[in-house]
Design a protein around this motif. Structure first.
Motif, short mmCIF file in Angstrom:
data_model
loop_
_atom_site.label_atom_id
_atom_site.label_comp_id
_atom_site.label_asym_id
_atom_site.label_seq_id
_atom_site.Cartn_x
_atom_site.Cartn_y
_atom_site.Cartn_z
N GLU A 1 0.61 -1.01 -0.01
CA GLU A 1 -0.02 -0.10 -0.04
C GLU A 1 0.81 1.54 -0.11
O GLU A 1 1.90 1.14 -0.31
CB GLU A 1 -0.84 0.33 1.19
N ARG B 1 -0.71 6.09 3.76
CA ARG B 1 -1.17 5.82 4.57
C ARG B 1 -0.67 7.41 5.87
O ARG B 1 -1.51 7.49 6.99
CB ARG B 1 -0.25 4.89 5.63
N VAL C 1 -5.88 6.57 0.45
CA VAL C 1 -4.28 5.61 0.59
C VAL C 1 -5.19 4.46 -0.18
O VAL C 1 -6.59 4.08 -0.64
CB VAL C 1 -4.70 4.11 1.91
N ILE D 1 -7.12 4.57 9.66
CA ILE D 1 -6.16 4.65 8.42
C ILE D 1 -5.72 2.88 8.44
O ILE D 1 -5.81 2.51 7.40
CB ILE D 1 -5.07 5.54 8.68
N THR E 1 -6.54 0.75 4.96
CA THR E 1 -5.16 0.05 4.05
C THR E 1 -6.07 -1.13 4.06
O THR E 1 -5.47 -1.60 3.31
CB THR E 1 -4.48 -0.01 5.54
#
Length: 213
Positions: free
Chosen positions: A37, A40, A47, A103, A107
């Motif tokens: 990913e 963040r 994201v 977050i 994610t």
């Protein structure tokens, strides 16, 4: 891409072989998917997670953790990864959802979304440092995996370039913040603009409390 001397080409191939250690740990018929990913930490924007399944015999020179690559090299690799991958997909979770579920959960959601959009189901996920809840396949979390696995490195590049392109588009909608340059991260220029103009729709309200009234 620059031309390589034979010596440098061998060194680069050797480096890439070391980044296939985890891939070589599984049978040929097992579909391995790298997951990573990006985004963040920024104060604004989504994201984004990348999921990439590479062929076993795939060689993509210079493939590495996206943070170690120049923008020009990432852009070239982005095209090569999409051309050579068995399957690839991205998951995108916007700022509003980040604020709603936090977050970390955003994610995970982006990663699940990316895996779900692949079109094929991998048997094993090689993840950069995390175990993703809610997925039934085997998962291998690898600390700093984007520098240790070609599959994760490919996912890292896919996610990074996708997100950068999105932030460049947002820059045309909200030019006062400079998104094309800092990609939503908390630079001095970004924070100054945030204080002057207030937040826009892609700012993460839960991230900017210290900079807005």
């Amino acid at each position: 891409m620059r031309e390589l001397t034979e010596e440098k080409l061998l060194a680069e191939q050797e480096r890439l072989e070391k980044m296939k250690e985890y891939e070589y740990g599984y049978e040929d018929h097992v579909l391995l998917c790298g997951i990573d990913e990006v985004g963040r930490g920024p104060l604004a924007g989504p994201v984004v997670a990348g999921a990439v399944i590479l062929p076993r015999d795939c060689q993509i020179l210079y493939l590495n953790d996206s943070k170690k690559l120049s923008e020009k090299k990432r852009e070239a690799l982005f095209l090569e990864i999409k051309e050579k991958a068995v399957a690839y997909a991205v998951g995108v979770i916007g700022a509003e959802k980040v604020d709603e579920i936090n977050i970390l959960q955003a994610t995970y959601e982006a990663m699940r979304q990316a895996v779900g959009k692949l079109g094929v189901e991998p048997q094993v996920l090689l993840n950069d440092a995390v175990t993703i809840p809610g997925l039934r396949m085997e998962q291998v979390p690898i600390i700093k995996g984007d520098a240790k696995s070609v599959s994760i490195a490919a996912a890292s590049v896919l996610a990074k370039v996708t997100r950068d392109h999105m932030m460049e588009e947002y820059d045309t909608l909200f030019p006062q913040y400079g998104f094309a340059k800092h990609k939503g991260y908390g630079t001095a220029v970004h924070i100054s603009a945030l204080k002057e103009y207030g937040p826009c729709p892609i700012h993460r309200r839960s991230f900017i409390k210290n900079f807005t009234d």
